[in-house]
Design an enzyme around this catalytic site. Sequence first.
Site, PDB file in Angstrom:
ATOM      1  N   GLN A  98      16.868 -12.091  27.435  1.00 15.52           N
ATOM      2  CA  GLN A  98      16.213 -13.187  26.711  1.00 15.52           C
ATOM      3  C   GLN A  98      17.203 -13.847  25.759  1.00 15.52           C
ATOM      4  O   GLN A  98      17.195 -13.586  24.560  1.00 15.52           O
ATOM      5  CB  GLN A  98      15.025 -12.612  25.930  1.00 15.52           C
ATOM      6  CG  GLN A  98      14.152 -13.618  25.268  1.00 15.52           C
ATOM      7  CD  GLN A  98      13.177 -14.239  26.227  1.00 15.52           C
ATOM      8  OE1 GLN A  98      12.617 -13.557  27.065  1.00 15.52           O
ATOM      9  NE2 GLN A  98      12.963 -15.523  26.106  1.00 15.52           N
ATOM     10  N   PHE A  99      18.061 -14.731  26.288  1.00 15.26           N
ATOM     11  CA  PHE A  99      19.067 -15.370  25.439  1.00 15.26           C
ATOM     12  C   PHE A  99      18.442 -16.236  24.358  1.00 15.26           C
ATOM     13  O   PHE A  99      19.045 -16.478  23.311  1.00 15.26           O
ATOM     14  CB  PHE A  99      20.067 -16.186  26.274  1.00 15.26           C
ATOM     15  CG  PHE A  99      19.549 -17.519  26.740  1.00 15.26           C
ATOM     16  CD1 PHE A  99      19.792 -18.663  25.995  1.00 15.26           C
ATOM     17  CD2 PHE A  99      18.819 -17.623  27.922  1.00 15.26           C
ATOM     18  CE1 PHE A  99      19.318 -19.896  26.413  1.00 15.26           C
ATOM     19  CE2 PHE A  99      18.345 -18.849  28.347  1.00 15.26           C
ATOM     20  CZ  PHE A  99      18.590 -19.988  27.595  1.00 15.26           C
ATOM     21  N   THR A 100      17.207 -16.672  24.558  1.00 16.18           N
ATOM     22  CA  THR A 100      16.568 -17.556  23.581  1.00 16.18           C
ATOM     23  C   THR A 100      16.275 -16.850  22.258  1.00 16.18           C
ATOM     24  O   THR A 100      15.957 -17.515  21.270  1.00 16.18           O
ATOM     25  CB  THR A 100      15.267 -18.172  24.143  1.00 16.18           C
ATOM     26  OG1 THR A 100      14.362 -17.123  24.488  1.00 16.18           O
ATOM     27  CG2 THR A 100      15.560 -19.038  25.357  1.00 16.18           C
TER      28      THR A 100
END
Length: 146
Positions: free
Chosen positions: A78-80
């Site tokens: 989950q890079f966000t």
Amino acid sequence: MRVVLQRTKQSSVTVDGEVVGQIQKGLTLLVGITHEDTNDDVDYVADKIVNLRIFEDEEGKMNHSLLDVEGQILSISQFTLYGDCRKGRRPNFMNAAKPEAAKELYNYFNDVLRTKGIDVQTGKFGAMMDVELVNDGPVTLIVESK
């Protein structure tokens, strides 16, 4: 490294209409990696997660760890989680690690969890994923290495 964990009764992740990972009782992890993270960060977070006493005992108190209850993990990249929303209307993701480095640490993270005796299911790194879960509690926590 930043992980949002949710205690779940069941969860699954689907990519292109196909379930690629699913668990019953355990933790659903949204895993964010920044460009400063190292194996030491991963080791710290993995150890913290499997030993957090966030599952209820016979008296309803959070006294048991994931290891104690023999729970599973659904791990989703989950890079966000490193999106910076302070300026403008579009998040800035400059604090997220580049995909190649993030994928390497993400895979290492899942391997470390497995060496601790945890059944780890995953999503597909870099893919658009649909995540379904039944949050148990609800219990949602953030674990960070810094």
